[in-house]
Design an enzyme around this catalytic site. Structure first.
Site, PDB file in Angstrom:
ATOM      1  N   GLY A  12      47.800  34.122  50.215  1.00 29.83           N
ATOM      2  CA  GLY A  12      48.984  33.277  50.031  1.00 29.83           C
ATOM      3  C   GLY A  12      50.260  34.100  49.923  1.00 29.83           C
ATOM      4  N   PHE A  34      31.250  52.458  51.629  1.00 31.53           N
ATOM      5  CA  PHE A  34      30.953  51.114  51.149  1.00 31.53           C
ATOM      6  C   PHE A  34      29.789  50.558  51.955  1.00 31.53           C
ATOM      7  CE2 PHE A  34      32.813  47.819  48.405  1.00 31.53           C
ATOM      8  CZ  PHE A  34      33.466  48.634  47.495  1.00 31.53           C
ATOM      9  N   GLN A  77      27.416  34.608  49.590  1.00 31.73           N
ATOM     10  CA  GLN A  77      26.931  35.962  49.322  1.00 31.73           C
ATOM     11  C   GLN A  77      26.646  36.183  47.829  1.00 31.73           C
ATOM     12  OE1 GLN A  77      29.664  39.610  49.586  1.00 31.73           O
ATOM     13  NE2 GLN A  77      28.263  39.880  51.277  1.00 31.73           N
ATOM     14  N   HIS A 102      26.110  39.146  45.201  1.00 31.45           N
ATOM     15  CA  HIS A 102      26.375  40.577  45.060  1.00 31.45           C
ATOM     16  C   HIS A 102      25.274  41.163  44.180  1.00 31.45           C
ATOM     17  CE1 HIS A 102      28.377  44.321  44.196  1.00 31.45           C
ATOM     18  NE2 HIS A 102      29.415  43.998  44.938  1.00 31.45           N
ATOM     19  N   LEU A 116      31.373  41.356  37.850  1.00 27.80           N
ATOM     20  CA  LEU A 116      31.051  42.321  38.899  1.00 27.80           C
ATOM     21  C   LEU A 116      31.189  43.770  38.461  1.00 27.80           C
ATOM     22  CD1 LEU A 116      30.336  42.164  41.950  1.00 27.80           C
ATOM     23  CD2 LEU A 116      32.652  42.959  42.321  1.00 27.80           C
ATOM     24  N   GLU A 168      30.831  47.569  44.157  1.00 26.47           N
ATOM     25  CA  GLU A 168      30.050  48.411  45.048  1.00 26.47           C
ATOM     26  C   GLU A 168      30.618  49.836  45.103  1.00 26.47           C
ATOM     27  OE1 GLU A 168      28.748  46.107  48.467  1.00 26.47           O
ATOM     28  OE2 GLU A 168      29.363  47.794  49.696  1.00 26.47           O
ATOM     29  N   ARG A 228      25.062  43.783  51.406  1.00 28.11           N
ATOM     30  CA  ARG A 228      24.745  43.111  50.137  1.00 28.11           C
ATOM     31  C   ARG A 228      23.590  42.127  50.228  1.00 28.11           C
ATOM     32  NH1 ARG A 228      31.028  42.199  48.528  1.00 28.11           N
ATOM     33  NH2 ARG A 228      31.361  44.396  48.085  1.00 28.11           N
ATOM     34  N   HIS A 245      28.948  35.503  44.622  1.00 27.71           N
ATOM     35  CA  HIS A 245      30.126  36.353  44.722  1.00 27.71           C
ATOM     36  C   HIS A 245      31.139  35.900  45.762  1.00 27.71           C
ATOM     37  CE1 HIS A 245      32.462  40.003  44.559  1.00 27.71           C
ATOM     38  NE2 HIS A 245      32.218  40.285  45.819  1.00 27.71           N
ATOM     39  N   ARG A 296      29.307  38.979  54.582  1.00 27.85           N
ATOM     40  CA  ARG A 296      30.515  39.799  54.638  1.00 27.85           C
ATOM     41  C   ARG A 296      30.225  41.223  54.190  1.00 27.85           C
ATOM     42  NH1 ARG A 296      34.334  41.546  50.674  1.00 27.85           N
ATOM     43  NH2 ARG A 296      33.372  40.306  49.029  1.00 27.85           N
TER      44      ARG A 296
HETATM   45  C1  LIG Z   1      35.156  40.520  41.020  1.00 35.06           C
HETATM   46  C2  LIG Z   1      35.479  40.595  42.478  1.00 35.06           C
HETATM   47  C3  LIG Z   1      35.684  41.822  43.082  1.00 35.06           C
HETATM   48  C4  LIG Z   1      35.989  41.896  44.440  1.00 35.06           C
HETATM   49  N1  LIG Z   1      36.169  43.124  45.005  1.00 35.06           N
HETATM   50  C5  LIG Z   1      36.547  43.193  46.307  1.00 35.06           C
HETATM   51  C6  LIG Z   1      36.843  44.444  46.908  1.00 35.06           C
HETATM   52  O1  LIG Z   1      36.806  45.495  46.269  1.00 35.06           O
HETATM   53  N2  LIG Z   1      37.197  44.463  48.213  1.00 35.06           N
HETATM   54  C7  LIG Z   1      37.276  43.327  48.968  1.00 35.06           C
HETATM   55  O2  LIG Z   1      37.619  43.397  50.143  1.00 35.06           O
HETATM   56  N3  LIG Z   1      37.020  42.118  48.405  1.00 35.06           N
HETATM   57  C8  LIG Z   1      36.667  42.031  47.105  1.00 35.06           C
HETATM   58  N4  LIG Z   1      36.405  40.798  46.542  1.00 35.06           N
HETATM   59  C9  LIG Z   1      36.686  39.583  47.330  1.00 35.06           C
HETATM   60  C10 LIG Z   1      38.196  39.367  47.411  1.00 35.06           C
HETATM   61  O3  LIG Z   1      38.798  39.788  46.227  1.00 35.06           O
HETATM   62  C11 LIG Z   1      38.566  37.906  47.642  1.00 35.06           C
HETATM   63  O4  LIG Z   1      37.814  37.362  48.679  1.00 35.06           O
HETATM   64  C12 LIG Z   1      40.049  37.778  48.001  1.00 35.06           C
HETATM   65  O5  LIG Z   1      40.834  38.461  47.052  1.00 35.06           O
HETATM   66  C13 LIG Z   1      40.455  36.325  48.077  1.00 35.06           C
HETATM   67  O6  LIG Z   1      41.846  36.241  48.180  1.00 35.06           O
HETATM   68  P1  LIG Z   1      42.523  34.836  48.398  1.00 35.06           P
HETATM   69  O7  LIG Z   1      43.991  35.101  48.526  1.00 35.06           O
HETATM   70  O8  LIG Z   1      41.860  34.126  49.485  1.00 35.06           O
HETATM   71  O9  LIG Z   1      42.211  34.001  47.080  1.00 35.06           O
HETATM   72  P2  LIG Z   1      42.415  34.260  45.438  1.00 35.06           P
HETATM   73  O10 LIG Z   1      42.913  35.609  45.205  1.00 35.06           O
HETATM   74  O11 LIG Z   1      41.154  33.823  44.863  1.00 35.06           O
HETATM   75  O12 LIG Z   1      43.563  33.252  45.129  1.00 35.06           O
HETATM   76  C14 LIG Z   1      43.381  31.852  45.161  1.00 35.06           C
HETATM   77  C15 LIG Z   1      44.671  31.181  44.725  1.00 35.06           C
HETATM   78  O13 LIG Z   1      44.565  29.796  44.933  1.00 35.06           O
HETATM   79  C16 LIG Z   1      45.154  29.120  43.865  1.00 35.06           C
HETATM   80  N5  LIG Z   1      44.580  27.770  43.812  1.00 35.06           N
HETATM   81  C17 LIG Z   1      43.287  27.406  43.951  1.00 35.06           C
HETATM   82  N6  LIG Z   1      43.174  26.068  43.848  1.00 35.06           N
HETATM   83  C18 LIG Z   1      44.413  25.591  43.649  1.00 35.06           C
HETATM   84  C19 LIG Z   1      44.963  24.291  43.453  1.00 35.06           C
HETATM   85  N7  LIG Z   1      44.195  23.186  43.442  1.00 35.06           N
HETATM   86  N8  LIG Z   1      46.284  24.176  43.246  1.00 35.06           N
HETATM   87  C20 LIG Z   1      47.090  25.271  43.227  1.00 35.06           C
HETATM   88  N9  LIG Z   1      46.623  26.504  43.408  1.00 35.06           N
HETATM   89  C21 LIG Z   1      45.308  26.663  43.617  1.00 35.06           C
HETATM   90  C22 LIG Z   1      44.858  29.982  42.659  1.00 35.06           C
HETATM   91  O14 LIG Z   1      45.775  29.722  41.627  1.00 35.06           O
HETATM   92  C23 LIG Z   1      45.033  31.385  43.263  1.00 35.06           C
HETATM   93  O15 LIG Z   1      46.383  31.766  43.187  1.00 35.06           O
HETATM   94  C24 LIG Z   1      36.088  40.718  45.197  1.00 35.06           C
HETATM   95  C25 LIG Z   1      35.887  39.483  44.599  1.00 35.06           C
HETATM   96  C26 LIG Z   1      35.558  39.425  43.261  1.00 35.06           C
HETATM   97  C27 LIG Z   1      35.299  38.074  42.654  1.00 35.06           C
END
Ligand SMILES: Cc1cc2nc3c(=O)[nH]c(=O)nc-3n(C[C@H](O)[C@H](O)[C@H](O)COP(=O)(O)OP(=O)(O)OC[C@H]3O[C@@H](n4cnc5c(N)ncnc54)[C@H](O)[C@@H]3O)c2cc1C
Length: 577
Positions: free
Chosen positions: A23, A123, A236, A238, A248, A251, A282, A348, A390
């Site tokens: 976003g 990784f 997935q 983890h 978590l 990795e 994974r 995950h 993934r």
């Molecule tokens: C613990 C953890 C570690 C990870 N480590 C890695 C890594 O090292 N490398 C890697 O590539 N990936 C990693 N991942 C995966 C990766 O972090 C995520 O897939 C990625 O950051 C998702 O980004 P995003 O912008 O799609 O969503 P998010 O960062 O999840 O953001 C979602 C947004 O949507 C908003 N939202 C949701 N519903 C609503 C609603 N109804 N109204 C208003 N706002 C809403 C939330 O407020 C938030 O701001 C990890 C995931 C986890 C859980």
């Protein structure tokens, strides 16, 4: 329009739902082009789940060892168990390099090699050190840097606003309606273009690495709007979630050389993926771990194994993996320098999501017909870059790269298209949801229903699946959906009414969970993260295809889409590590 127009009506070129990496990256692009961009987020932006990412962001920079976009492409195709669309991957691996250098120029404090270049670590499933990282807080620094950039470029933030309905009519997006969590009240956002970047949905499971906000509101709203979801059966697990908590342990630990061992102290991955060992993808590591546990070789015969960092030594652990060290200490009281850490598979990442084309435009059928003005990026989307599984570090990159592409496309769309009229009663759907929960005669509690959903999804929709268990889960969801109709919210307050917020989230959890189960029941094969004990083989003849699922008249209806395979050398083959 029954609304305080001055305060609760907003007319903005591009409205972006979600303040995670996807976003924010999109918003920055729109704002830099001189258009108005608003980000709506139910949590404060820097608390989005992207900030919890630890390990790294993948790009074939070749700063440490040989690498190329072609190799990154092949690793991603193989990692996806050949379900990913290869045109999307090709675009991704080339753009990925630019994305990382952009972050560097914005000021992201990446960890460095001795000669000052961005450092890269190993990784799972990547055949070269490809993960660019900042210690083990990569997502945190990326998110904070992007947020600063958005503020600098005057992106308008609506923090702690929860989107409750999409305003789509005649297949054209016109805006959305959100609830102001802090003060109460509905707001209309009238837009030329809308981006759904609502992240993953691991909160349908009890044991999950995901943040509390990851309840799949975006995918729920898309289903409600009569649009399809894609490949939802692929979730997935983890392999290194902290035992019982699911939190978590990145990795990155295994990238730095940590082992996984069973009750006999054996590095059991040698039986399952001798060449890659702990750094196999994974899906394979999680299944191997669960097999050890199921066959009684968990620690003390219990449902966990060990992540062993001890041989890495104190200095490396504290320097490269400080967060992992703290998490084990704080949650399990285990000092990872001296003792091995109990772990188990944890829900995950969601490979499936809102279907979109390479321009991040949301599509509404297997032919690729576009919903005008509606876009999606990040974990909520399914382009399909990750296919059935993934690879680590490809997701931050996915969110940032396709966030940028979404921002560019939305900017172009806004310049070429006027605002479309809002539907006649824009607030009606959102208001009806709230009224129902406030006026319901029933006594059901949303927290009880959510708990039952999560516990049973963990039990029946985990690393291994089979028809009889999935049918049980299907029946449970039907019953929970029925009970949801009798959920009453006692708190009728306006400010910070979490009772109401959580009840609204539960509707989405119950809605998309049903799609996951239906997709998994239909897919009679094992591929990537979807493993069926009753159909243990991949079946390319029948199932080299994407699943599309709609909710129609209360039932889930499926259709199937083609997988894009572009190069002869990347035809499906047996997946060995
Ligand atoms: C613990 C953890 C570690 C990870 N480590 C890695 C890594 O090292 N490398 C890697 O590539 N990936 C990693 N991942 C995966 C990766 O972090 C995520 O897939 C990625 O950051 C998702 O980004 P995003 O912008 O799609 O969503 P998010 O960062 O999840 O953001 C979602 C947004 O949507 C908003 N939202 C949701 N519903 C609503 C609603 N109804 N109204 C208003 N706002 C809403 C939330 O407020 C938030 O701001 C990890 C995931 C986890 C859980």
């Amino acid at each position: 329009m029954k609304i305080d127009e001055a305060r609760n009506y907003h007319k903005i070129d591009a409205v972006i739902v979600g303040a995670g990496l996807a976003g924010l990256r999109a918003a920055l692009e729109v704002a830099k082009s001189g258009l108005s961009a608003s980000v709506i987020s139910k949590v404060y932006p820097t608390r989005s789940h992207s900030g919890g990412a630890q390990g790294g962001i993948a790009a074939a920079l070749a700063n440490v060892g040989e690498d190329s976009p072609q190799l990154h492409m092949f690793d991603t195709i193989k990692g996806s168990d050949y379900l990913a669309d290869q045109d999307i991957i090709e675009l991704f691996v080339n753009e990925a390099i630019k994305t990382v250098y952009e972050f560097e120029h914005m000021g992201v404090p990446f960890s460095r090699t001795e000669d000052g270049r961005i450092n890269q670590r190993d990784f799972g499933g990547h055949s070269s050190p490809r993960a660019c990282f900042a210690q083990d807080v990569t997502g945190h620094v990326l998110l904070h840097t992007l947020y600063e950039q958005c503020l600098k470029h005057n992106v308008l933030f609506f923090n702690e606003f929860q989107v409750l309905s999409l305003l789509i009519e005649n297949d054209v997006a016109r805006g959305l309606v959100a609830w102001d969590i802090r003060q109460g009240g509905l707001h209309i956002f009238h837009a030329r273009a809308v981006l759904l970047a609502t992240g993953g949905y691991g909160r349908a499971w009890k044991v999950t690495s995901n943040a509390h906000a990851n309840t799949g509101d975006g995918v729920g709203l898309v289903l409600e709007a009569g649009l399809p979801l894609e490949d939802m059966e692929f979730v997935q697990f983890h392999p290194t979630g902290l035992y019982k908590h699911g939190i978590l342990l990145s990795e990155a630990a295994r990238g730095e050389g940590a082992y996984i061992i069973n009750d006999q102290g054996e590095r059991f991955m040698k039986k399952y993926a001798a060449a890659k060992m702990e750094l196999a993808p994974r899906d394979i590591v999680s299944r191997s771990e669960q097999t050890e546990i199921n066959e009684g070789r968990g620690i003390g015969g219990k449902d966990y194994v060990y992540l062993d960092l001890r041989h890495l030594g104190k200095e490396k652990i504290l320097q490269r993996l400080p967060q992992i060290y703290d998490l084990a200490l704080n949650y399990l009281k285990v000092d990872a320098i001296k003792d091995a850490v109990p772990i188990q598979p944890t829900a995950h990442y969601s490979m499936g999501g809102i279907p979109a084309n390479a321009h991040t435009e949301v599509i509404r059928d297997a032919k690729g017909t576009v919903v005008r003005g509606l876009y999606t990026a990040g974990e909520a989307s399914c382009l399909s870059l990750h296919g059935a599984n993934r690879l680590g570090c490809n997701s931050l990159q996915d969110a940032a790269t396709f966030g940028r592409i979404a921002g560019i496309r939305m900017g172009e769309f806004c310049r070429e298209n006027a605002y479309n009229d809002l539907p006649a009663e824009p607030l009606a759907k959102a208001q009806a949801k709230i009224d129902r929960l406030w006026q319901a005669p029933g006594k059901e509690k949303h927290a009880d229903i959510r708990e039952e959903l999560q516990v049973n999804m963990t039990k029946y929709m985990g690393v291994f699946r089979c028809e009889s268990e999935m049918l049980k889960m299907k029946a449970i969801i039907k019953e929970l959906q029925e009970r949801y109709r009798r959920v009453a919210v006692d708190d009728h307050g306006a400010a910070f009414n979490l009772d109401l917020i959580e009840a609204l989230e539960l509707e989405n959890l119950l809605s998309f969970s049903e799609v996951i189960v239906e997709g998994a029941l239909a897919r009679k094969e094992s591929r990537g993260a979807h493993f069926r004990t009753d159909f243990p083989k991949r079946d390319d003849g029948q199932w080299l295809k994407h699943t599309l699922a709609w909710r129609r008249d209360g039932k889930i209806v499926l259709d199937f889409g083609k997988v894009v395979v572009i190069y002869p050398q990347y035809q499906p083959q047996e997946r060995k590590y």
